[in-house]
Scaffold this motif. Structure first.
Motif, PDB file in Angstrom:
ATOM      1  N   TRP A   1      -9.170  -0.138   4.251  1.00  0.00           N
ATOM      2  CA  TRP A   1      -9.999  -1.099   4.981  1.00  0.00           C
ATOM      3  C   TRP A   1      -9.523  -2.532   4.707  1.00  0.00           C
ATOM      4  CZ3 TRP A   1     -14.063  -4.410   3.036  1.00  0.00           C
ATOM      5  CH2 TRP A   1     -14.827  -5.004   4.044  1.00  0.00           C
ATOM      6  N   ILE A   2      -9.247  -2.844   3.449  1.00  0.00           N
ATOM      7  CA  ILE A   2      -8.746  -4.183   3.089  1.00  0.00           C
ATOM      8  C   ILE A   2      -7.417  -4.466   3.780  1.00  0.00           C
ATOM      9  CG2 ILE A   2      -7.797  -5.570   1.192  1.00  0.00           C
ATOM     10  CD1 ILE A   2      -9.971  -4.278  -0.618  1.00  0.00           C
ATOM     11  N   CYS A   3      -6.521  -3.498   3.781  1.00  0.00           N
ATOM     12  CA  CYS A   3      -5.218  -3.683   4.443  1.00  0.00           C
ATOM     13  C   CYS A   3      -5.380  -3.858   5.951  1.00  0.00           C
ATOM     14  CB  CYS A   3      -4.300  -2.514   4.132  1.00  0.00           C
ATOM     15  SG  CYS A   3      -3.636  -2.589   2.464  1.00  0.00           S
TER      16      CYS A   3
ATOM     17  N   PHE B   1      -4.610  -0.632  -7.917  1.00  0.00           N
ATOM     18  CA  PHE B   1      -3.691  -1.594  -7.331  1.00  0.00           C
ATOM     19  C   PHE B   1      -3.009  -1.016  -6.097  1.00  0.00           C
ATOM     20  CE2 PHE B   1      -4.447  -3.373 -11.483  1.00  0.00           C
ATOM     21  CZ  PHE B   1      -4.639  -4.708 -11.161  1.00  0.00           C
ATOM     22  N   PHE B   2      -3.825  -0.569  -5.178  1.00  0.00           N
ATOM     23  CA  PHE B   2      -3.443  -0.093  -3.851  1.00  0.00           C
ATOM     24  C   PHE B   2      -2.604   1.172  -3.865  1.00  0.00           C
ATOM     25  CE2 PHE B   2      -4.881  -4.350  -3.175  1.00  0.00           C
ATOM     26  CZ  PHE B   2      -5.612  -4.229  -2.008  1.00  0.00           C
ATOM     27  N   GLY B   3      -2.840   2.036  -4.847  1.00  0.00           N
ATOM     28  CA  GLY B   3      -2.184   3.340  -4.881  1.00  0.00           C
ATOM     29  C   GLY B   3      -3.152   4.485  -4.656  1.00  0.00           C
ATOM     30  N   ALA B   4      -4.412   4.169  -4.351  1.00  0.00           N
ATOM     31  CA  ALA B   4      -5.432   5.216  -4.210  1.00  0.00           C
ATOM     32  C   ALA B   4      -5.127   6.222  -3.097  1.00  0.00           C
ATOM     33  CB  ALA B   4      -6.814   4.604  -4.017  1.00  0.00           C
TER      34      ALA B   4
ATOM     35  N   LEU C   1       0.836  -1.196   0.000  1.00  0.00           N
ATOM     36  CA  LEU C   1       0.000   0.000   0.000  1.00  0.00           C
ATOM     37  C   LEU C   1       0.876   1.253   0.000  1.00  0.00           C
ATOM     38  CD1 LEU C   1      -2.964   1.074   0.216  1.00  0.00           C
ATOM     39  CD2 LEU C   1      -2.599   1.145   2.662  1.00  0.00           C
ATOM     40  N   LEU C   2       1.901   1.238   0.859  1.00  0.00           N
ATOM     41  CA  LEU C   2       2.767   2.429   0.937  1.00  0.00           C
ATOM     42  C   LEU C   2       3.568   2.643  -0.352  1.00  0.00           C
ATOM     43  CD1 LEU C   2       4.077   2.162   4.592  1.00  0.00           C
ATOM     44  CD2 LEU C   2       2.370   3.742   3.689  1.00  0.00           C
ATOM     45  N   LEU C   3       4.114   1.578  -0.886  1.00  0.00           N
ATOM     46  CA  LEU C   3       4.911   1.702  -2.100  1.00  0.00           C
ATOM     47  C   LEU C   3       4.056   2.158  -3.283  1.00  0.00           C
ATOM     48  CD1 LEU C   3       7.569   1.376  -3.615  1.00  0.00           C
ATOM     49  CD2 LEU C   3       6.949  -1.023  -3.987  1.00  0.00           C
ATOM     50  N   MET C   4       2.910   1.529  -3.475  1.00  0.00           N
ATOM     51  CA  MET C   4       2.039   1.912  -4.589  1.00  0.00           C
ATOM     52  C   MET C   4       1.486   3.322  -4.401  1.00  0.00           C
ATOM     53  SD  MET C   4       2.139  -0.165  -7.009  1.00  0.00           S
ATOM     54  CE  MET C   4       0.769   0.384  -7.995  1.00  0.00           C
ATOM     55  N   SER C   5       1.229   3.702  -3.162  1.00  0.00           N
ATOM     56  CA  SER C   5       0.751   5.059  -2.898  1.00  0.00           C
ATOM     57  C   SER C   5       1.819   6.084  -3.243  1.00  0.00           C
ATOM     58  CB  SER C   5       0.331   5.203  -1.433  1.00  0.00           C
ATOM     59  OG  SER C   5      -0.874   4.522  -1.207  1.00  0.00           O
ATOM     60  N   LEU C   6       3.055   5.758  -2.919  1.00  0.00           N
ATOM     61  CA  LEU C   6       4.156   6.664  -3.259  1.00  0.00           C
ATOM     62  C   LEU C   6       4.289   6.796  -4.773  1.00  0.00           C
ATOM     63  CD1 LEU C   6       6.558   8.412  -2.398  1.00  0.00           C
ATOM     64  CD2 LEU C   6       7.948   6.339  -2.407  1.00  0.00           C
ATOM     65  N   VAL C   7       4.206   5.678  -5.471  1.00  0.00           N
ATOM     66  CA  VAL C   7       4.296   5.706  -6.936  1.00  0.00           C
ATOM     67  C   VAL C   7       3.150   6.539  -7.513  1.00  0.00           C
ATOM     68  CG1 VAL C   7       4.117   4.290  -9.021  1.00  0.00           C
ATOM     69  CG2 VAL C   7       5.539   3.521  -7.122  1.00  0.00           C
ATOM     70  N   ALA C   8       1.933   6.308  -7.043  1.00  0.00           N
ATOM     71  CA  ALA C   8       0.766   7.046  -7.551  1.00  0.00           C
ATOM     72  C   ALA C   8       0.908   8.541  -7.262  1.00  0.00           C
ATOM     73  CB  ALA C   8      -0.517   6.501  -6.939  1.00  0.00           C
ATOM     74  N   PHE C   9       1.401   8.902  -6.083  1.00  0.00           N
ATOM     75  CA  PHE C   9       1.608  10.302  -5.723  1.00  0.00           C
ATOM     76  C   PHE C   9       2.592  10.967  -6.697  1.00  0.00           C
ATOM     77  CE2 PHE C   9       4.056  13.541  -3.453  1.00  0.00           C
ATOM     78  CZ  PHE C   9       3.046  14.377  -3.007  1.00  0.00           C
ATOM     79  N   VAL C  10       3.701  10.301  -6.940  1.00  0.00           N
ATOM     80  CA  VAL C  10       4.721  10.853  -7.836  1.00  0.00           C
ATOM     81  C   VAL C  10       4.173  10.987  -9.259  1.00  0.00           C
ATOM     82  CG1 VAL C  10       6.967  10.374  -8.918  1.00  0.00           C
ATOM     83  CG2 VAL C  10       6.677  10.075  -6.450  1.00  0.00           C
TER      84      VAL C  10
END
Length: 79
Positions: free
Chosen positions: A72-74, A37-40, A1-10
């Motif tokens: 919520w899923i995480c 894919f968990f970047g929301a 979640l954290l990695l995909m969120s960082l990617v989506a943010f960038v």
């Protein structure tokens, strides 16, 4: 979640930069793919920080709802 969120943010920041400089844009499909894919959560923060895609209901409603579901899923998986 954290990695995909960082990617989506960038990527949200990069797309905003490209929009301002009239450069080739990142397709909305790609932004949605990252969010799904968990970047929301990161996409939501990027949308707010960069003021990007805030006028499109699919984004300003869809990304936060998707972020809540992903968090919520995480929480269920970790708890």
């Amino acid at each position: 979640l954290l990695l995909m969120s960082l990617v989506a943010f960038v990527v949200m920041g990069l797309d905003k930069w490209k929009a301002r400089h009239h450069a080739w844009r990142i397709p909305e499909r790609t932004l949605w793919f990252l969010a799904l894919f968990f970047g929301a959560p990161g996409a939501c923060v990027g949308m707010i920080v960069f003021h990007h895609k805030t006028r499109k209901p699919a984004f300003f409603i869809g990304f936060p709802l998707l972020a809540i579901i992903e968090i919520w899923i995480c929480a269920i998986m970790l708890g």
